[in-house]
Design an enzyme around this catalytic site. Structure first.
Site, short mmCIF file in Angstrom:
data_model
loop_
_atom_site.label_atom_id
_atom_site.label_comp_id
_atom_site.label_asym_id
_atom_site.label_seq_id
_atom_site.Cartn_x
_atom_site.Cartn_y
_atom_site.Cartn_z
N ILE A 138 0.86 -1.17 0.00
CA ILE A 138 0.00 0.00 0.00
C ILE A 138 0.91 1.23 0.00
O ILE A 138 2.07 1.16 0.40
CB ILE A 138 -0.98 0.03 1.20
CG1 ILE A 138 -0.26 -0.07 2.53
CG2 ILE A 138 -2.02 -1.05 1.05
CD1 ILE A 138 -1.19 -0.02 3.74
N ASP A 139 0.38 2.34 -0.46
CA ASP A 139 1.19 3.55 -0.62
C ASP A 139 1.67 4.09 0.72
O ASP A 139 1.09 3.82 1.77
CB ASP A 139 0.38 4.63 -1.33
CG ASP A 139 -0.12 4.19 -2.69
OD1 ASP A 139 0.57 3.37 -3.32
OD2 ASP A 139 -1.20 4.66 -3.11
#
Length: 308
Positions: A138-139
């Site tokens: 995930i970012d």
């Protein structure tokens, strides 16, 4: 080392070579292309050029991309929230602002550095020394749940579920742009790298991958909405790109929407993950509370404070 050759067309006559190359499917940003040009890694007709060289019709452009240098990834005693752990895998709750794995500009202080310390190096080797154990990402400015594999067999088993779309991934986000047209829906639009900005993804038919996102509005908040997303596929920036594509960028997203003072990056949380355990073959599911920064945004919006 990788060597790539391109031929400029009549339509590309007059275009700067750095812009031309950054629009090609090289995986390089424009700044990375400019660095290669400065280092002599780009030639036109066998001759070195400057980054502002303007193309002519039928120019023969060659670019040589050196092999990446592997980083020395060291364990670091960084606190990380472990939601579940056994001999095969971990479920971790990544905080907003933490990078998942080392890369240029973020050589340490990442989730991988923390996991190497916590697990004493016992992580799967499928993704090499830079991303040991990382099955999905995930970012940096997205918070929430991630599955980490300790063994190669667990990694392969979990990755197969993601590929087959049987791996549950649910997110919640605050969207901008007013009320959505429908309270539930599906965005089915291919995602690829932008030819104008190599750091961004976009909906495009060129050099793209199939991408499907399902959504459900949980709460209307004036000009904003609290929305639940379920990923069918897992492309880079998928929720952020699809949300912007339908006219409702994620709140605080300074790449695909608009930055908001007081919140760094997007208001997006990976809330739920579910998978079949690689050893027991039983389905497991984990849910997480919305973090403090997310709750604070919701509190202000529910109070009618739209000028955040």
């Amino acid at each position: 080392m990788t060597k790539l050759d391109f031929i400029a067309t009549a339509e590309q006559t007059g275009e700067r070579i750095d812009r031309f190359l950054s629009a090609q499917d090289t995986g390089l940003t424009r700044s990375a292309v400019q660095k290669l040009i400065e280092d002599g890694g780009v030639t036109v007709g066998g001759k070195k050029v400057s980054k502002n060289y303007k193309l002519h019709n039928s120019d023969s452009v060659e670019i040589i991309i050196p092999d990446p240098v592997e980083l020395d990834v060291k364990p670091q005693d960084i606190p990380v929230e472990i939601v579940y752990e056994d001999s095969e895998l971990l479920v971790v709750n990544k905080p907003k602002g933490m990078v998942v794995h080392p890369a240029a500009g973020n050589p340490d202080g990442t989730l991988v550095n923390a996991l190497l310390y916590h697990c004493q190096g016992r992580l799967s080797s499928i993704n090499g020394v830079i991303r040991p154990g990382i099955v999905h990402r995930i970012d940096k400015n997205t918070s929430g749940l991630l599955i980490v594999a300790k063994t190669d067999s667990a990694h392969n088993f979990l990755a197969a579920q993601i590929k087959e779309h049987s791996f549950t991934r649910e997110y919640e986000a605050v969207l901008t742009g007013g009320r959505l047209k429908t309270p539930t829906g599906t965005v089915d639009a291919p995602i690829g790298r932008s030819k104008y900005d190599r750091k961004k993804m976009c909906v495009t038919e060129q050099n793209s991958k199939h991408a499907v996102t399902h959504y459900e509005v949980l709460e209307e908040l004036g000009q904003y909405s609290l929305v639940k997303f379920r990923l069918e596929t897992g492309r880079t920036h998928q929720i952020r790109v699809h949300s912007a594509y339908i006219g409702h960028p994620v709140y605080g997203d300074d790449v695909y929407g608009k930055a908001v003072k007081g919140i760094e990056g997007q208001c997006l949380h990976a809330k739920k993950v579910g998978f079949i355990h690689p050893a027991t073959k039983e389905y497991m599911e984990f849910d997480s509370e919305l973090p403090d920064y997310f709750q604070a945004v919701l509190k202000k919006l529910r109070a009618g404070n739209c000028c955040l």
